[in-house]
Design a protein around this motif. Structure first.
Motif, PDB file in Angstrom:
ATOM      1  N   PHE A  73      -3.752   3.128   0.238  1.00 25.24           N
ATOM      2  CA  PHE A  73      -2.969   2.429   1.036  1.00 25.24           C
ATOM      3  C   PHE A  73      -2.043   3.365   1.315  1.00 25.24           C
ATOM      4  O   PHE A  73      -2.076   4.499   1.062  1.00 25.24           O
ATOM      5  CB  PHE A  73      -2.110   1.277   0.377  1.00 25.24           C
ATOM      6  CG  PHE A  73      -1.590   1.753  -1.079  1.00 25.24           C
ATOM      7  CD1 PHE A  73      -0.700   2.589  -1.365  1.00 25.24           C
ATOM      8  CD2 PHE A  73      -2.043   0.727  -2.209  1.00 25.24           C
ATOM      9  CE1 PHE A  73      -0.104   3.012  -2.516  1.00 25.24           C
ATOM     10  CE2 PHE A  73      -1.438   1.202  -3.442  1.00 25.24           C
ATOM     11  CZ  PHE A  73      -0.691   2.115  -3.348  1.00 25.24           C
ATOM     12  N   LEU A 116       2.527  -1.736   1.885  1.00 22.69           N
ATOM     13  CA  LEU A 116       1.359  -1.049   1.272  1.00 22.69           C
ATOM     14  C   LEU A 116       0.101  -1.540   2.213  1.00 22.69           C
ATOM     15  O   LEU A 116      -0.217  -2.668   2.261  1.00 22.69           O
ATOM     16  CB  LEU A 116       0.952  -1.562  -0.008  1.00 22.69           C
ATOM     17  CG  LEU A 116       2.080  -1.131  -1.232  1.00 22.69           C
ATOM     18  CD1 LEU A 116       1.863  -1.876  -2.380  1.00 22.69           C
ATOM     19  CD2 LEU A 116       2.340   0.476  -1.239  1.00 22.69           C
ATOM     20  N   THR A 125      -7.253   0.112  -5.330  1.00 19.70           N
ATOM     21  CA  THR A 125      -5.797   0.468  -5.982  1.00 19.70           C
ATOM     22  C   THR A 125      -6.418   0.321  -7.489  1.00 19.70           C
ATOM     23  O   THR A 125      -6.582  -0.806  -8.118  1.00 19.70           O
ATOM     24  CB  THR A 125      -4.888  -0.765  -5.675  1.00 19.70           C
ATOM     25  OG1 THR A 125      -4.838  -0.496  -4.245  1.00 19.70           O
ATOM     26  CG2 THR A 125      -3.511  -0.219  -6.313  1.00 19.70           C
ATOM     27  N   HIS A 128      -3.267  -0.594 -13.054  1.00 16.16           N
ATOM     28  CA  HIS A 128      -2.057   0.217 -13.483  1.00 16.16           C
ATOM     29  C   HIS A 128      -0.790  -0.933 -13.705  1.00 16.16           C
ATOM     30  O   HIS A 128      -1.115  -1.969 -13.188  1.00 16.16           O
ATOM     31  CB  HIS A 128      -1.458   1.079 -12.427  1.00 16.16           C
ATOM     32  CG  HIS A 128      -0.879   0.416 -11.289  1.00 16.16           C
ATOM     33  ND1 HIS A 128      -1.792  -0.108 -10.113  1.00 16.16           N
ATOM     34  CD2 HIS A 128       0.455   0.048 -10.703  1.00 16.16           C
ATOM     35  CE1 HIS A 128      -1.136  -0.568  -9.220  1.00 16.16           C
ATOM     36  NE2 HIS A 128       0.210  -0.581  -9.666  1.00 16.16           N
ATOM     37  N   ASP A 130       3.449  -1.184 -13.017  1.00 16.47           N
ATOM     38  CA  ASP A 130       4.432  -0.485 -12.183  1.00 16.47           C
ATOM     39  C   ASP A 130       5.473   0.065 -13.053  1.00 16.47           C
ATOM     40  O   ASP A 130       6.051   1.214 -12.718  1.00 16.47           O
ATOM     41  CB  ASP A 130       5.086  -1.410 -11.245  1.00 16.47           C
ATOM     42  CG  ASP A 130       3.960  -2.409 -10.128  1.00 16.47           C
ATOM     43  OD1 ASP A 130       3.094  -1.597 -10.103  1.00 16.47           O
ATOM     44  OD2 ASP A 130       4.239  -3.171  -9.863  1.00 16.47           O
ATOM     45  N   TRP A 145       4.692  -9.761  -3.769  1.00 15.94           N
ATOM     46  CA  TRP A 145       3.458  -9.133  -3.027  1.00 15.94           C
ATOM     47  C   TRP A 145       3.522 -10.173  -1.977  1.00 15.94           C
ATOM     48  O   TRP A 145       2.957 -11.158  -2.126  1.00 15.94           O
ATOM     49  CB  TRP A 145       2.516  -8.810  -3.819  1.00 15.94           C
ATOM     50  CG  TRP A 145       1.246  -7.797  -3.346  1.00 15.94           C
ATOM     51  CD1 TRP A 145       1.252  -6.714  -3.558  1.00 15.94           C
ATOM     52  CD2 TRP A 145       0.212  -8.398  -2.877  1.00 15.94           C
ATOM     53  NE1 TRP A 145       0.035  -6.010  -2.884  1.00 15.94           N
ATOM     54  CE2 TRP A 145      -0.515  -7.096  -2.465  1.00 15.94           C
ATOM     55  CE3 TRP A 145      -0.576  -9.708  -2.492  1.00 15.94           C
ATOM     56  CZ2 TRP A 145      -1.761  -7.216  -1.753  1.00 15.94           C
ATOM     57  CZ3 TRP A 145      -1.749  -9.513  -1.855  1.00 15.94           C
ATOM     58  CH2 TRP A 145      -2.306  -8.310  -1.583  1.00 15.94           C
ATOM     59  N   HIS A 207       4.708 -10.295  -9.884  1.00 14.36           N
ATOM     60  CA  HIS A 207       4.021  -9.854 -11.166  1.00 14.36           C
ATOM     61  C   HIS A 207       5.169  -9.043 -11.708  1.00 14.36           C
ATOM     62  O   HIS A 207       6.269  -8.421 -11.234  1.00 14.36           O
ATOM     63  CB  HIS A 207       3.010  -9.074 -10.901  1.00 14.36           C
ATOM     64  CG  HIS A 207       2.910  -8.056 -10.133  1.00 14.36           C
ATOM     65  ND1 HIS A 207       2.773  -7.713  -8.680  1.00 14.36           N
ATOM     66  CD2 HIS A 207       3.149  -6.526 -10.479  1.00 14.36           C
ATOM     67  CE1 HIS A 207       2.861  -6.824  -8.248  1.00 14.36           C
ATOM     68  NE2 HIS A 207       3.053  -5.845  -9.396  1.00 14.36           N
ATOM     69  N   HIS A 213      -2.485  -4.622 -13.082  1.00 17.99           N
ATOM     70  CA  HIS A 213      -3.092  -5.123 -11.927  1.00 17.99           C
ATOM     71  C   HIS A 213      -3.841  -4.049 -10.997  1.00 17.99           C
ATOM     72  O   HIS A 213      -3.457  -3.049 -11.173  1.00 17.99           O
ATOM     73  CB  HIS A 213      -1.721  -5.681 -10.968  1.00 17.99           C
ATOM     74  CG  HIS A 213      -0.789  -4.934 -10.493  1.00 17.99           C
ATOM     75  ND1 HIS A 213       0.229  -4.418 -11.535  1.00 17.99           N
ATOM     76  CD2 HIS A 213      -0.477  -4.245  -9.400  1.00 17.99           C
ATOM     77  CE1 HIS A 213       0.971  -3.874 -10.925  1.00 17.99           C
ATOM     78  NE2 HIS A 213       0.731  -3.468  -9.915  1.00 17.99           N
ATOM     79  N   THR A 215      -6.647  -3.794  -7.152  1.00 15.99           N
ATOM     80  CA  THR A 215      -7.333  -4.299  -5.956  1.00 15.99           C
ATOM     81  C   THR A 215      -8.838  -3.672  -6.045  1.00 15.99           C
ATOM     82  O   THR A 215      -8.916  -2.299  -6.252  1.00 15.99           O
ATOM     83  CB  THR A 215      -6.449  -4.074  -4.837  1.00 15.99           C
ATOM     84  OG1 THR A 215      -6.811  -3.151  -4.074  1.00 15.99           O
ATOM     85  CG2 THR A 215      -5.299  -4.467  -4.871  1.00 15.99           C
ATOM     86  N   ARG A 224      -5.183  -4.573   5.965  1.00 17.72           N
ATOM     87  CA  ARG A 224      -4.438  -5.533   4.764  1.00 17.72           C
ATOM     88  C   ARG A 224      -3.105  -5.021   4.809  1.00 17.72           C
ATOM     89  O   ARG A 224      -2.785  -4.241   4.213  1.00 17.72           O
ATOM     90  CB  ARG A 224      -5.368  -5.415   3.457  1.00 17.72           C
ATOM     91  CG  ARG A 224      -4.858  -6.305   2.511  1.00 17.72           C
ATOM     92  CD  ARG A 224      -4.598  -6.017   1.114  1.00 17.72           C
ATOM     93  NE  ARG A 224      -3.632  -4.959   1.145  1.00 17.72           N
ATOM     94  CZ  ARG A 224      -3.158  -4.091  -0.268  1.00 17.72           C
ATOM     95  NH1 ARG A 224      -3.981  -4.413  -1.261  1.00 17.72           N
ATOM     96  NH2 ARG A 224      -2.173  -3.372  -0.110  1.00 17.72           N
TER      97      ARG A 224
HETATM   98  O1  AKG Z   1      -1.188  -3.513  -2.582  1.00 22.17           O
HETATM   99  C1  AKG Z   1      -1.921  -2.729  -3.351  1.00 22.17           C
HETATM  100  O2  AKG Z   1      -3.018  -2.267  -3.241  1.00 22.17           O
HETATM  101  C2  AKG Z   1      -1.163  -2.493  -4.723  1.00 22.17           C
HETATM  102  C3  AKG Z   1      -0.089  -3.331  -5.116  1.00 22.17           C
HETATM  103  C4  AKG Z   1       0.596  -2.835  -6.180  1.00 22.17           C
HETATM  104  O3  AKG Z   1       0.378  -2.174  -6.821  1.00 22.17           O
HETATM  105  C5  AKG Z   1       2.056  -3.359  -6.511  1.00 22.17           C
HETATM  106  O4  AKG Z   1       2.588  -4.145  -5.576  1.00 22.17           O
HETATM  107  O5  AKG Z   1       2.693  -3.239  -7.520  1.00 22.17           O
END
Ligand code: AKG
Length: 276
Positions: A73, A116, A125, A128, A130, A145, A207, A213, A215, A224
């Protein structure tokens, strides 16, 4: 308040969070809410967010020369500091109160915001959590998000390993090919269910800092566009940095904060507090 028009766009009213949604968040480490914002609200604030991304993005390399992280991103942080309309959005009580009610705390501050944008042809993505990046004293944190358009599975919607906020393996992995490989394998072995559905226009997910998480890539020809707001409980403290990413985050998002003290710098405004 940036201009009269923003007053018409609802970023402050209460989203009714049900006890079931709170329980779902506690159990699974994430929740998706529907109809949080109208199409008009997303369009209006989205134009300002996109303008900031275009003006402030520093990543100009072609996709083929980028690292996995760079392919994921375009990332622009703390847009609230450079656009008063985005500031209005980020300071909105609607999401802040929802975040506090989901985490189960009486008040939340801003850790930081970030846009992002996964470009057409943008990569995955990697898996991972955060909070790897955050030198904060508790796990009372969460990210909202906020996709600025309906986000099909082909565009790389955010996907969560349900219940993985209690899984400790992989918490020391930064976003990388290694985190993708190791976590994909570990999460599969533990049989975590994955929520990887599309987001309708107006859906917002929340989250926890330790929820794993990821993507897929964006295989469409549309960007996006996503805005995120990261909340932390009011009263959370700065911990001793354990890795270079902690030092970078401390300096960027809570400059001047002292280890052991409550994080409440000028970059961390109180966004919502229960006054009852
Ligand atoms: O938007 C993404 O591709 C990743 C988002 C993410 O990892 C987050 O918001 O913690």
């Amino acid at each position: 308040m940036a201009d009269a028009r923003t007053q018409l766009l609802d970023v402050d009213s209460r989203v009714a969070i049900t006890p079931q949604q709170q329980a779902f968040f506690r159990e699974n480490g994430f929740v998706k809410l529907s109809h949080v914002f109208s199409a008009e609200t997303l369009r209006y604030f989205g134009e300002h967010i996109t303008r900031q991304v275009i003006e402030r993005n520093c990543l100009q390399k072609p996709m083929t020369e980028r690292t996995t992280y760079e392919r994921a991103f375009l990332q622009v942080t703390n847009l609230w500091r450079t656009d008063p309309v985005v500031e209005r959005f980020v300071r909105g009580e609607r999401l802040a109160r929802a975040a506090a009610e989901l985490i189960g705390v009486r008040g939340v501050r801003l850790y930081h915001d970030q846009a992002l944008y996964k470009e057409p042809g943008g990569g995955i993505t990697p898996w991972h959590a955060d909070q790897y990046y955050w030198p904060l004293s508790t796990s009372n944190t969460c990210t909202a998000w906020i996709p600025l358009q309906a986000t099909t599975r082909e565009m790389g919607p955010l996907a969560f390993a349900a219940g993985s906020h209690r899984f400790e393996f992989g918490r020391d992995l930064k976003i990388s090919d290694e985190s993708e490989r190791a976590l994909q394998e570990a999460l599969r072995r533990q049989n975590f269910a994955e929520e990887d559905g599309a987001f309708e226009l107006g859906d917002v997910s929340f989250h926890s800092g330790w929820t794993f998480h990821h993507t897929g890539g964006n295989v469409t020809d549309q960007p996006r566009a996503v805005m995120t707001i990261i909340y932390m409980e009011d009263g959370i403290r700065l911990t001793e940095p354990k890795r270079p990413e902690h030092i970078a985050d401390r300096d960027a998002f809570m400059p001047g904060a002292k280890v052991g003290q409550v994080v409440a710098t000028a970059l961390n405004p109180l966004l919502w507090r229960d006054r009852e």
